[in-house]
Design a protein around this motif. Structure first.
Motif, short mmCIF file in Angstrom:
data_model
loop_
_atom_site.label_atom_id
_atom_site.label_comp_id
_atom_site.label_asym_id
_atom_site.label_seq_id
_atom_site.Cartn_x
_atom_site.Cartn_y
_atom_site.Cartn_z
N UNK A 1 -25.23 -20.97 26.82
CA UNK A 1 -24.27 -20.16 27.57
C UNK A 1 -23.04 -20.99 27.95
N UNK A 2 -23.28 -22.16 28.52
CA UNK A 2 -22.15 -22.96 29.00
C UNK A 2 -21.36 -23.54 27.83
N UNK A 3 -22.06 -24.20 26.91
CA UNK A 3 -21.35 -24.84 25.79
C UNK A 3 -20.75 -23.79 24.85
N UNK B 1 -19.36 -21.02 25.93
CA UNK B 1 -18.07 -20.72 26.60
C UNK B 1 -17.05 -21.82 26.28
N UNK B 2 -17.52 -23.08 26.38
CA UNK B 2 -16.60 -24.19 26.08
C UNK B 2 -16.07 -24.07 24.64
N UNK C 1 -22.20 -31.98 31.73
CA UNK C 1 -21.70 -30.66 31.30
C UNK C 1 -20.63 -30.16 32.26
N UNK D 1 -17.17 -31.90 31.86
CA UNK D 1 -16.38 -31.33 30.75
C UNK D 1 -15.71 -30.03 31.23
N UNK E 1 -11.72 -29.16 31.48
CA UNK E 1 -11.17 -27.98 30.79
C UNK E 1 -10.45 -27.05 31.76
N UNK F 1 -12.50 -17.07 31.33
CA UNK F 1 -13.83 -17.52 30.88
C UNK F 1 -14.26 -18.76 31.65
N UNK F 2 -13.36 -19.73 31.77
CA UNK F 2 -13.76 -20.99 32.44
C UNK F 2 -14.01 -20.73 33.93
N UNK G 1 -17.41 -19.06 34.19
CA UNK G 1 -18.57 -19.92 33.94
C UNK G 1 -18.70 -21.00 35.01
N UNK H 1 -22.13 -22.11 37.17
CA UNK H 1 -22.48 -23.48 36.80
C UNK H 1 -22.53 -24.37 38.05
#
Lengths: 291, 435
Positions: free
Chosen positions: A269-271, A273-274, B148, B151, B155, B207-208, B211, B215
């Motif tokens: 899910x996270x990667x 999105x990245x 994670x 990163x 971003x 999106x970022x 998430x 997260x």
């Protein structure tokens, strides 16, 4: 007072002065501070095994910080003696536990008139430690170990022979070799024929083929020292840890399935999105070039 | 690309600050560098002599380094989640705060993990974490979560800066050296303000932001589970996950307020960071403070009421003035009572007082992290043979303090440097129609 008396008195005062001076005193102290050799304590013991081998163990200790501590790295010389002579058997160096071990063959050891074997071990001493020695006398002895298998039970017959005669009323313990120290699994007392029967537990974990290394041992006997016999039998349960399928659990190398799935879902899910965002950034750059 | 009059006005306002380093900046950089150099000397001492130069021993194996790690990572999580929420919910007053929030998130995320590395005794085995990774280990979760997250923080910060990079690149107002223009040109990804580019960027930012919110909740919980998954008194608590999440957002919001106050004064930004922005951030602090206070009360009431033997020992240490009693009280007054009181009363709700309350709050939260880590480790579950006081009681050494202050100095230094590279207010957010 005559001149000679004054000179003599001056000399006397000088000598006394020098004698009591701090420098002289400190020199005396320094001489007194020379490290003393520590006294050592030696303990020699033997283990007679069923292949005619005799293991001689010399424990060398010294009192350090009020505790007897094994001394590693010291050379010990082993001897055997008869009524008339002393023969060197060999040398060994003490290990981390302070024990030096030398193994000899029983048939090579001379006997005295009473058939005793006499051993002596000596540490000669060095700059740090004073020398010490110890000696023992043992009669030849052996244990015969016979496996007995019946339908649903296992047992061991143990025969203790001392100076080639059966030895009665002695306790023989049975051990199985484990990873760290031997596991005691039974004990028996010898009868008038020197024999004892000891039942043996089933389903002990063995090696890949179920082999167990079994010991019968008479501990620290006054005449025979320690006597030991070893037997390897496939009486255990075969255990092959490498091939064994471990369950999915917190403690095993295999994580529980739900945990693996959760981890994968979160990471994707996270990667994911990245990944989409980085793709979009490339699109932004591409659109900019086109514009 | 087109730059509006409003944006040009903002650039003119910020030009003196981003075109060159003035004398005041140099003095700050010099002083902060001195603190960092002392920290480096302490680090060399630690590398040469080993961890014996710290106060950490067999019994209390974690100290200031772990406290600082939780503190900085918490601030970072707070900055990220607040920036994510402000962006996603299109909060109208977010514009002057967003950049400070993402910079807080980014810089703290860089500094926090360094303290973990300082804490590692066998640095040569660090890669074992990856080559012998166990999915069941909370330590492994944390390694994956933080890397994670880092990163994501980079971003997030970058996405919110692309339009501004393009403005700096194309602006005639800014007198920048060629290397700076080239840098902005590369970083702006040829952004020209086309409809397609705006659409791609808008999707990416949403999106970022989307998430980052879950997260931060997950990674903050994972951080708490390093403690919560053990059976130690004071740590083994089901509330630790949400407690850490809330504490992270709370301390992050407080640091944002402090940075807002500093830049408002240093850059004379009263027109941008207005009293209203401080009041709104104050309301956020009040809400979070009330939640944090409730969690704290619930956590300690449960442990105290249960009177379980080992929990009681930790409680006794926290309540006893001869041990950590005063610090426990100070922590709760600074981090719960004062912020709530300051924001609750209108007369006290001024930028200065809200910022002072935020400063005390941050200090109180740091003390709270210390009180989570150390008293529990000073309460061993098994009796130990050699009970020398220095084995049982933790006392940080000058090496640990020097490295802690070096971490704080690095945080401020990075902020100063970043504030020279980009405007502290997001220029691209100010359009003619959206004033």
């Amino acid at each position: 007072m005559s001149l000679s008396k004054i000179i003599k008195l001056s000399w006397l005062i000088c000598l006394v002065g020098i004698g009591l001076s701090p420098a002289y005193l400190s020199a005396q102290d320094e001489e007194g501070e020379e490290p003393e050799q520590l006294r050592t304590r030696a303990s020699l013991s033997s283990v007679q095994k069923n292949n005619d081998a005799i293991s001689l163990n010399m424990l060398l200790r010294a009192k350090i910080d009020d505790r007897y501590t094994g001394l590693p790295g010291l050379e010990v010389t082993f001897y055997t003696s008869t009524d008339s002579s002393e023969i060197e058997l060999g040398k060994a160096t003490t290990g981390e536990d302070g024990v030096a071990t030398l193994t000899v063959k029983g048939k090579d050891i001379p006997r005295d008139t009473g058939n005793f074997m006499a051993f002596m071990a000596e540490f000669e001493g060095n700059d740090e430690f004073k020398g010490s020695d110890d000696d023992i006398e043992v009669l030849p002895a052996s244990i015969v170990l016979e496996p007995m298998e019946e339908d649903s039970s296992l047992a061991l017959k143990v025969i203790l022979l001392g100076d080639n005669e059966p030895v009665e009323d002695e306790d023989i313990a049975i051990f199985v070799k484990r990873l760290f120290s031997p596991l005691k699994v039974g004990e028996g007392t010898t009868d008038e024929e020197g024999a004892a029967e000891v039942s043996f537990p089933m389903n002990l974990p063995g090696d890949n083929e179920g082999n167990l290394e079994i010991f019968a041992r008479l501990e620290d006997h006054s005449d025979f020292g320690t006597v030991e016999a070893v037997l390897t039998k496939a009486w255990g349960k075969p255990v092959n840890q490498l091939d064994q399928e471990l369950p999915k659990a917190l403690w095993s190398p295999n994580p529980p399935t739900w945990m693996l799935l959760t981890f994968i879902i979160l990471m994707v899910a996270v990667w994911g999105h990245y990944g989409v965002i980085i793709y979009k950034l490339f699109q932004v750059k591409k659109d900019g070039e086109a514009a | 690309m087109d730059i509006s009059k409003k944006q040009t006005a903002i650039l003119q306002k910020f030009a003196p600050y981003i075109e060159r380093f003035d004398a005041r900046s140099f003095v700050w950089i010099f002083l902060l560098s001195l603190v960092i150099l002392v920290g480096l000397y302490a680090l060399i001492q630690q590398i040469v002599e080993g961890h014996v130069v710290t106060g950490m021993r067999d019994n209390v194996v974690w100290g200031l380094y772990i406290v600082n790690f939780i503190f900085f990572i918490g601030i970072s999580y707070g900055g990220a989640i607040l920036a994510g929420m402000l962006h996603l919910f299109k909060v109208p007053w977010r514009r002057p705060i967003m950049r400070i929030a993402v910079l807080t998130a980014f810089i703290s995320a860089l500094i926090g993990p360094i303290f973990i590395i300082l804490c590692i005794g066998r640095f040569d085995r660090l890669h074992y974490l990856l080559i012998h990774a166990r999915l069941q280990s909370p330590i492994f979760w944390d390694v994956v979560a933080i890397s994670t997250y880092l990163i994501g923080a980079i971003l997030f910060m970058y996405l919110l800066m692309i339009k501004d990079f393009a403005i700096y690149r194309d602006s005639d107002v800014l007198n920048l050296p060629p290397w700076r223009r080239n840098l902005y040109r590369a970083l702006s990804l040829n952004y020209q303000g086309t409809e397609s580019q705006n659409k791609q960027l808008a999707i990416s930012k949403n999106l970022i932001a989307l998430i980052m919110i879950p997260m931060v909740v997950v990674v903050s919980s994972v951080l708490s589970w390093i403690f919560g998954m053990t059976l130690r008194p004071g740590w083994h608590s089901t509330i630790f996950g949400p407690y850490f999440v809330l504490a992270a957002i709370y301390s992050g919001a407080a640091v944002i307020v402090i940075m807002m106050w500093i830049f408002r004064r240093a850059y004379k930004l009263k027109d941008y960071l207005t009293d209203k922005h401080f009041a709104y951030m104050g309301y956020i602090l009040l809400s979070l403070g009330a939640g944090y206070g409730y969690f704290t009360f619930s956590e300690y009431l449960t442990s105290w009421f249960g009177s379980e033997r080992w929990d009681s020992e930790v409680m006794e240490k926290l309540f006893n003035p001869a041990e950590y009693g005063w610090w426990f009280l100070i922590s709760n007054i600074f981090s719960i009572i004062i912020p709530i009181v300051v924001v609750a009363f209108k007369k006290l709700r001024t930028p200065n007082l809200i910022s002072l309350a935020a400063l005390l709050l941050v200090f109180g939260m740091w003390v709270k992290r210390y009180l989570i880590v150390v008293p529990t480790l000073e309460t061993p579950l098994l009796p130990i043979q050699d009970t020398r006081p220095e084995y049982i009681h933790y006392s940080a050494t000058w090496v640990e303090w020097a490295l802690s202050f070096a971490g704080l100095a690095t945080f401020i230094l990075f902020f100063i440097v970043m504030a020279k590279l980009v405007t502290i207010v997001t220029v691209s957010d100010y359009t003619e129609k959206e004033r």
